[in-house]
Design an enzyme around this catalytic site. Structure first.
Site, PDB file in Angstrom:
ATOM      1  N   GLY A  41       0.807  -1.224   0.000  1.00  0.00           N
ATOM      2  CA  GLY A  41       0.000   0.000   0.000  1.00  0.00           C
ATOM      3  C   GLY A  41       0.831   1.261   0.000  1.00  0.00           C
ATOM      4  N   VAL A  42       0.202   2.322   0.479  1.00  0.00           N
ATOM      5  CA  VAL A  42       0.869   3.624   0.542  1.00  0.00           C
ATOM      6  C   VAL A  42       2.049   3.550   1.510  1.00  0.00           C
ATOM      7  N   CYS A  43       1.831   2.878   2.643  1.00  0.00           N
ATOM      8  CA  CYS A  43       2.828   2.902   3.720  1.00  0.00           C
ATOM      9  C   CYS A  43       4.193   2.409   3.231  1.00  0.00           C
ATOM     10  N   GLY A 175       1.216  23.249   4.227  1.00  0.00           N
ATOM     11  CA  GLY A 175       0.673  22.280   5.187  1.00  0.00           C
ATOM     12  C   GLY A 175       1.766  21.867   6.148  1.00  0.00           C
ATOM     13  N   GLY A 176       1.634  22.274   7.402  1.00  0.00           N
ATOM     14  CA  GLY A 176       2.652  21.957   8.416  1.00  0.00           C
ATOM     15  C   GLY A 176       2.178  20.865   9.355  1.00  0.00           C
ATOM     16  N   GLU A 198       1.532  27.161   7.057  1.00  0.00           N
ATOM     17  CA  GLU A 198       0.515  26.395   7.792  1.00  0.00           C
ATOM     18  C   GLU A 198      -0.665  27.308   8.127  1.00  0.00           C
ATOM     19  N   GLY A 263      -3.252  17.261   3.967  1.00  0.00           N
ATOM     20  CA  GLY A 263      -4.127  16.193   4.437  1.00  0.00           C
ATOM     21  C   GLY A 263      -4.414  15.171   3.352  1.00  0.00           C
ATOM     22  N   ASP A 304      -7.229   3.774   6.595  1.00  0.00           N
ATOM     23  CA  ASP A 304      -7.511   5.171   6.255  1.00  0.00           C
ATOM     24  C   ASP A 304      -8.931   5.364   5.730  1.00  0.00           C
ATOM     25  N   HIS A 436      20.255   3.787  34.033  1.00  0.00           N
ATOM     26  CA  HIS A 436      20.910   5.096  33.948  1.00  0.00           C
ATOM     27  C   HIS A 436      22.227   4.948  33.186  1.00  0.00           C
TER      28      HIS A 436
HETATM   29  P1  FAD Z   1      -3.064   2.081   2.095  1.00  0.00           P
HETATM   30  O1  FAD Z   1      -1.720   1.859   2.632  1.00  0.00           O
HETATM   31  O2  FAD Z   1      -3.422   3.445   1.599  1.00  0.00           O
HETATM   32  O3  FAD Z   1      -3.304   1.034   0.957  1.00  0.00           O
HETATM   33  C1  FAD Z   1      -4.479   0.978   0.222  1.00  0.00           C
HETATM   34  C2  FAD Z   1      -4.228   0.181  -1.024  1.00  0.00           C
HETATM   35  O4  FAD Z   1      -5.495  -0.009  -1.662  1.00  0.00           O
HETATM   36  C3  FAD Z   1      -3.330   0.838  -2.047  1.00  0.00           C
HETATM   37  O5  FAD Z   1      -2.214   0.023  -2.334  1.00  0.00           O
HETATM   38  C4  FAD Z   1      -4.214   1.015  -3.292  1.00  0.00           C
HETATM   39  O6  FAD Z   1      -3.502   0.743  -4.495  1.00  0.00           O
HETATM   40  C5  FAD Z   1      -5.289  -0.033  -3.063  1.00  0.00           C
HETATM   41  N1  FAD Z   1      -6.581   0.273  -3.708  1.00  0.00           N
HETATM   42  C6  FAD Z   1      -7.291   1.412  -3.628  1.00  0.00           C
HETATM   43  N2  FAD Z   1      -8.454   1.264  -4.302  1.00  0.00           N
HETATM   44  C7  FAD Z   1      -8.447   0.021  -4.811  1.00  0.00           C
HETATM   45  C8  FAD Z   1      -9.365  -0.714  -5.597  1.00  0.00           C
HETATM   46  N3  FAD Z   1     -10.558  -0.211  -5.945  1.00  0.00           N
HETATM   47  N4  FAD Z   1      -9.033  -1.972  -5.975  1.00  0.00           N
HETATM   48  C9  FAD Z   1      -7.833  -2.510  -5.603  1.00  0.00           C
HETATM   49  N5  FAD Z   1      -6.951  -1.865  -4.853  1.00  0.00           N
HETATM   50  C10 FAD Z   1      -7.253  -0.612  -4.451  1.00  0.00           C
HETATM   51  N6  FAD Z   1       1.608   6.201   9.029  1.00  0.00           N
HETATM   52  C11 FAD Z   1       2.271   5.782  10.136  1.00  0.00           C
HETATM   53  O7  FAD Z   1       1.659   5.152  11.011  1.00  0.00           O
HETATM   54  N7  FAD Z   1       3.617   6.028  10.303  1.00  0.00           N
HETATM   55  C12 FAD Z   1       4.319   6.711   9.382  1.00  0.00           C
HETATM   56  O8  FAD Z   1       5.515   6.925   9.561  1.00  0.00           O
HETATM   57  C13 FAD Z   1       3.648   7.184   8.230  1.00  0.00           C
HETATM   58  N8  FAD Z   1       4.324   7.874   7.291  1.00  0.00           N
HETATM   59  C14 FAD Z   1       3.649   8.293   6.173  1.00  0.00           C
HETATM   60  C15 FAD Z   1       4.353   9.039   5.241  1.00  0.00           C
HETATM   61  C16 FAD Z   1       3.710   9.495   4.104  1.00  0.00           C
HETATM   62  C17 FAD Z   1       4.461  10.302   3.090  1.00  0.00           C
HETATM   63  C18 FAD Z   1       2.346   9.164   3.886  1.00  0.00           C
HETATM   64  C19 FAD Z   1       1.632   9.615   2.643  1.00  0.00           C
HETATM   65  C20 FAD Z   1       1.634   8.435   4.820  1.00  0.00           C
HETATM   66  C21 FAD Z   1       2.283   8.001   5.976  1.00  0.00           C
HETATM   67  N9  FAD Z   1       1.615   7.294   6.964  1.00  0.00           N
HETATM   68  C22 FAD Z   1       2.268   6.887   8.085  1.00  0.00           C
HETATM   69  C23 FAD Z   1       0.196   6.948   6.824  1.00  0.00           C
HETATM   70  C24 FAD Z   1       0.069   5.488   6.355  1.00  0.00           C
HETATM   71  O9  FAD Z   1       0.766   5.339   5.141  1.00  0.00           O
HETATM   72  C25 FAD Z   1      -1.393   5.108   6.171  1.00  0.00           C
HETATM   73  O10 FAD Z   1      -2.105   5.382   7.359  1.00  0.00           O
HETATM   74  C26 FAD Z   1      -1.513   3.642   5.837  1.00  0.00           C
HETATM   75  O11 FAD Z   1      -0.821   3.324   4.655  1.00  0.00           O
HETATM   76  C27 FAD Z   1      -2.973   3.259   5.676  1.00  0.00           C
HETATM   77  O12 FAD Z   1      -3.053   1.901   5.391  1.00  0.00           O
HETATM   78  P2  FAD Z   1      -4.312   1.279   4.656  1.00  0.00           P
HETATM   79  O13 FAD Z   1      -4.143  -0.196   4.764  1.00  0.00           O
HETATM   80  O14 FAD Z   1      -5.556   1.878   5.164  1.00  0.00           O
HETATM   81  O15 FAD Z   1      -4.226   1.715   3.137  1.00  0.00           O
HETATM   82  P1  NAD Z   2      -2.375  16.477   8.295  1.00  0.00           P
HETATM   83  O1  NAD Z   2      -3.839  16.557   8.372  1.00  0.00           O
HETATM   84  O2  NAD Z   2      -1.615  15.859   9.392  1.00  0.00           O
HETATM   85  O3  NAD Z   2      -1.767  17.937   8.120  1.00  0.00           O
HETATM   86  C1  NAD Z   2      -2.219  18.818   7.134  1.00  0.00           C
HETATM   87  C2  NAD Z   2      -1.865  20.208   7.565  1.00  0.00           C
HETATM   88  O4  NAD Z   2      -2.163  21.087   6.519  1.00  0.00           O
HETATM   89  C3  NAD Z   2      -2.645  20.654   8.797  1.00  0.00           C
HETATM   90  O5  NAD Z   2      -1.749  21.154   9.733  1.00  0.00           O
HETATM   91  C4  NAD Z   2      -3.581  21.724   8.250  1.00  0.00           C
HETATM   92  O6  NAD Z   2      -3.860  22.728   9.198  1.00  0.00           O
HETATM   93  C5  NAD Z   2      -2.786  22.246   7.075  1.00  0.00           C
HETATM   94  N1  NAD Z   2      -3.568  22.835   6.005  1.00  0.00           N
HETATM   95  C6  NAD Z   2      -4.771  22.416   5.511  1.00  0.00           C
HETATM   96  N2  NAD Z   2      -5.144  23.202   4.499  1.00  0.00           N
HETATM   97  C7  NAD Z   2      -4.168  24.123   4.339  1.00  0.00           C
HETATM   98  C8  NAD Z   2      -3.976  25.212   3.446  1.00  0.00           C
HETATM   99  N3  NAD Z   2      -4.868  25.505   2.514  1.00  0.00           N
HETATM  100  N4  NAD Z   2      -2.854  25.935   3.579  1.00  0.00           N
HETATM  101  C9  NAD Z   2      -1.936  25.656   4.537  1.00  0.00           C
HETATM  102  N5  NAD Z   2      -2.067  24.640   5.403  1.00  0.00           N
HETATM  103  C10 NAD Z   2      -3.170  23.887   5.302  1.00  0.00           C
HETATM  104  O7  NAD Z   2      -2.055  15.794   6.905  1.00  0.00           O
HETATM  105  P2  NAD Z   2      -0.700  15.370   6.220  1.00  0.00           P
HETATM  106  O8  NAD Z   2       0.474  15.937   6.937  1.00  0.00           O
HETATM  107  O9  NAD Z   2      -0.903  15.677   4.776  1.00  0.00           O
HETATM  108  O10 NAD Z   2      -0.705  13.809   6.454  1.00  0.00           O
HETATM  109  C11 NAD Z   2      -1.794  13.012   5.977  1.00  0.00           C
HETATM  110  C12 NAD Z   2      -2.011  11.821   6.849  1.00  0.00           C
HETATM  111  O11 NAD Z   2      -0.903  10.943   6.782  1.00  0.00           O
HETATM  112  C13 NAD Z   2      -2.194  12.212   8.292  1.00  0.00           C
HETATM  113  O12 NAD Z   2      -3.390  11.626   8.763  1.00  0.00           O
HETATM  114  C14 NAD Z   2      -1.016  11.638   9.009  1.00  0.00           C
HETATM  115  O13 NAD Z   2      -1.396  11.091  10.257  1.00  0.00           O
HETATM  116  C15 NAD Z   2      -0.518  10.562   8.076  1.00  0.00           C
HETATM  117  N6  NAD Z   2       0.951  10.531   8.192  1.00  0.00           N
HETATM  118  C16 NAD Z   2       1.506  10.036   9.308  1.00  0.00           C
HETATM  119  C17 NAD Z   2       2.875  10.053   9.458  1.00  0.00           C
HETATM  120  C18 NAD Z   2       3.476   9.509  10.703  1.00  0.00           C
HETATM  121  O14 NAD Z   2       2.792   8.830  11.436  1.00  0.00           O
HETATM  122  N7  NAD Z   2       4.762   9.752  10.953  1.00  0.00           N
HETATM  123  C19 NAD Z   2       3.682  10.587   8.483  1.00  0.00           C
HETATM  124  C20 NAD Z   2       3.084  11.114   7.368  1.00  0.00           C
HETATM  125  C21 NAD Z   2       1.708  11.068   7.232  1.00  0.00           C
END
Ligand code: FAD
Ligand code: NAD
Length: 457
Positions: A41-43, A175-176, A198, A263, A304, A436
């Site tokens: 997936g995305v992760c 987006g911060g 932000e 977001g 998600d 410690h």
């Molecule tokens: P996803 O990982 O989004 O996977 C969904 C899958 O469904 C995808 O592979 C897609 O191709 C597939 N799909 C969609 N529609 C269909 C369809 N109709 N048919 C077949 N397949 C389909 N979270 C953390 O906890 N720690 C982190 O450090 C972290 N870092 C992140 C960094 C970034 C840059 C991003 C963008 C996200 C990060 N996240 C992190 C968030 C995390 O990636 C997601 O919360 C997590 O991947 C969600 O898992 P999921 O199983 O819901 O779906």
């Molecule tokens: P987010 O919702 O965490 O942050 C988005 C930020 O953008 C917010 O602070 C919001 O106030 C700001 N924002 C919204 N509209 C704006 C605008 N028009 N101009 C300026 N700022 C604006 O979303 P994200 O950082 O895009 O991450 C998406 C998801 O992925 C989150 O749910 C996060 O939990 C997940 N994620 C998790 C990790 C981790 O666990 N380390 C890492 C990356 C992503």
């Protein structure tokens, strides 16, 4: 004859693959389908793992720079972007390939393609019919795109930013939140001049303001400009990208690349949910209960697509619960305590309500904290400013939440997470002997401070 399975899992992210594997372990005939070539997936493919690989590189660069103050100079890093990209991709490839092996050993049937519901017990995968007894919607989320922006290859979402196409001289991040701050950490260490815009009054909105202030100071110390309470009104694409801002910062920002990290939106609107009788909200979410059930009891939604917080570990835990429920066991996700970690430099990690959140819920709470300036281990390891802060019930001394900002905060938070799950009090934590000198002592010291027995401050 149409193919049939006990359990169809749509989406092979950390929610979907965890669910499929656990269900297969419990004896179900499972099909796992994903539109993308590789599992994870995305992760794994464009989120958690590639970002952490680049954050590791950023941390090493910063640590090497900091050693100049210890009399050890490494000089300016020479960054081979192709090699760095290859290393990151290799890590991702190894992990996603490993998942393929795990699926095969469990006899989970893997399908590639986009699944669309065609009825209550049927989908089409790129036109091919498949019937199921139960299904799990684990289709994740996608980045939100701000309307009215030009279509320009220099405007990146998080996936494009992690491709590491180049290190722009000037990078603007809109987006911060967690993604924006992790990207600021990566690209500022690689050499970009970074500005973050932000909308909210604070970066990492929702996290403890005292801890966020420490992170903000550190980022600014790394040359990152932070504009809070600021809105981007317009983006013009010329030789440079020009962002016109209003609010706390009213002016223009010129950039060679822009990352949009405002977001993510749930993908429930991309799976033909209505054909299965599922309700999809305006935000693209498919709601589910503690057992993962949607409004169609034989269809579950996890990760998600089931709403906030969008975190991999939440998706995985939901996946395990749903596998057990689908296999006929009694299971539910009975905790609302989900840790959050921003893997910035320093890391910011928190769980449970902050003081402000607890007060808004009408709870009577107190806080206690330990500043890392008084931690021998932190100073001896070259650590900067940091804080461990606990929120507790003053009547029972029971722990309610905690925030840590500092090096390895994400790892250190696990002690607080376990303490919360076990219903620990400050005495349980303060009277536990911590080795410690460790950074984990700061949690015990914060507890001791509230108990009036701290001798280290
Ligand atoms: P996803 O990982 O989004 O996977 C969904 C899958 O469904 C995808 O592979 C897609 O191709 C597939 N799909 C969609 N529609 C269909 C369809 N109709 N048919 C077949 N397949 C389909 N979270 C953390 O906890 N720690 C982190 O450090 C972290 N870092 C992140 C960094 C970034 C840059 C991003 C963008 C996200 C990060 N996240 C992190 C968030 C995390 O990636 C997601 O919360 C997590 O991947 C969600 O898992 P999921 O199983 O819901 O779906
Ligand atoms: P987010 O919702 O965490 O942050 C988005 C930020 O953008 C917010 O602070 C919001 O106030 C700001 N924002 C919204 N509209 C704006 C605008 N028009 N101009 C300026 N700022 C604006 O979303 P994200 O950082 O895009 O991450 C998406 C998801 O992925 C989150 O749910 C996060 O939990 C997940 N994620 C998790 C990790 C981790 O666990 N380390 C890492 C990356 C992503």
């Amino acid at each position: 004859m149409t193919d049939r399975c006990d359990l169809l899992v749509i989406g092979a992210g950390p929610g979907g693959y965890a669910c499929a594997f656990r269900a297969a372990d419990l004896g179900l005939k499972v099909t796992l389908v994903d539109a993308r070539e590789r599992l994870g997936g995305v992760c794994l493919n464009e989120g958690c793992i590639p970002s952490k690989a680049l954050l590791h590189a950023a941390e090493v660069i910063r640590s090497a720079q900091d050693m100049a103050g210890w009399g050890i100079a490494f000089g300016k890093p020479r960054i081979d972007l192709d090699a760095l990209r290859a290393r990151k991709d290799g890590i991702v490839g190894g992990l996603t390939g490993g998942l393929g092996g795990l699926a095969a050993r469990r006899k989970v049937t893997e399908r590639r393609g986009t699944a669309t519901f065609t009825g209550q017990n049927a989908v089409e995968i790129d036109g091919e019919a498949l019937e199921f007894d139960r299904a799990v919607v684990a289709v994740g989320s996608r980045p939100v795109r701000l309307p009215g922006w030009p279509d320009d290859p220099r405007i990146w979402d998080s996936a494009a930013a992690l491709e590491l196409r180049e290190v722009p001289d000037r990078l603007a991040i809109v987006g911060g939140g967690i993604i924006g701050l992790e990207m600021a950490t990566i690209y500022s260490a690689l050499g970009s001049e970074v500005a973050v815009v932000e909308l909210s009054p604070q970066i990492a909105p929702g996290a403890d303001p005292q801890a966020v202030a420490i992170l903000a100071r550190a980022l600014e110390g790394h040359g990152v400009t932070l504009h809070t309470d600021t809105r981007v009104e317009e983006v013009e694409a010329g030789d440079a990208l020009t962002l016109t801002c209003t609010g706390d910062f009213a002016g223009r920002i010129e950039a060679d690349a822009v990352i949009q990290s405002v977001g993510r939106r749930a993908n429930g609107d991309r799976v033909g949910a209505e054909a299965a009788g599922l309700t999809v909200t305006a935000r693209g979410e498919i709601a589910s209960d503690a057992a993962g059930r949607t409004d169609q009891p034989h269809i579950y939604a996890i990760g998600d697509v089931s709403g906030l917080p969008m975190l991999a570990h939440r998706a995985t835990h939901q996946g395990h619960v749903v596998a057990e429920v689908a296999a006929g066991h009694r299971a539910a996700l009975d905790t609302i305590l989900i840790p959050s970690v921003a893997y910035t430099d320093p890391e910011l990690a928190w769980i449970g309500p902050t003081e402000a959140e607890a007060k808004a819920r009408g709870l009577t709470v107190k806080t206690t904290s330990f500043p890392w300036a008084a931690s021998g281990r932190n100073l001896a390891s070259g650590g900067g400013d940091g804080l461990t802060k606990l929120v507790y019930d003053p009547g029972t001394l029971r722990l309610l939440g905690g925030t840590i900002v500092g090096r390895n905060a994400g790892e250190l938070l696990s002690e607080i997470t376990l303490a919360l799950e076990m219903g620990a009090t400050l005495e349980d934590i303060g009277l536990t002997i911590h080795a410690h000198p460790t950074l984990s002592e700061t949690t015990a010291f914060a507890a001791e401070r509230a108990l009036g027995m701290l001798t280290d401050l």
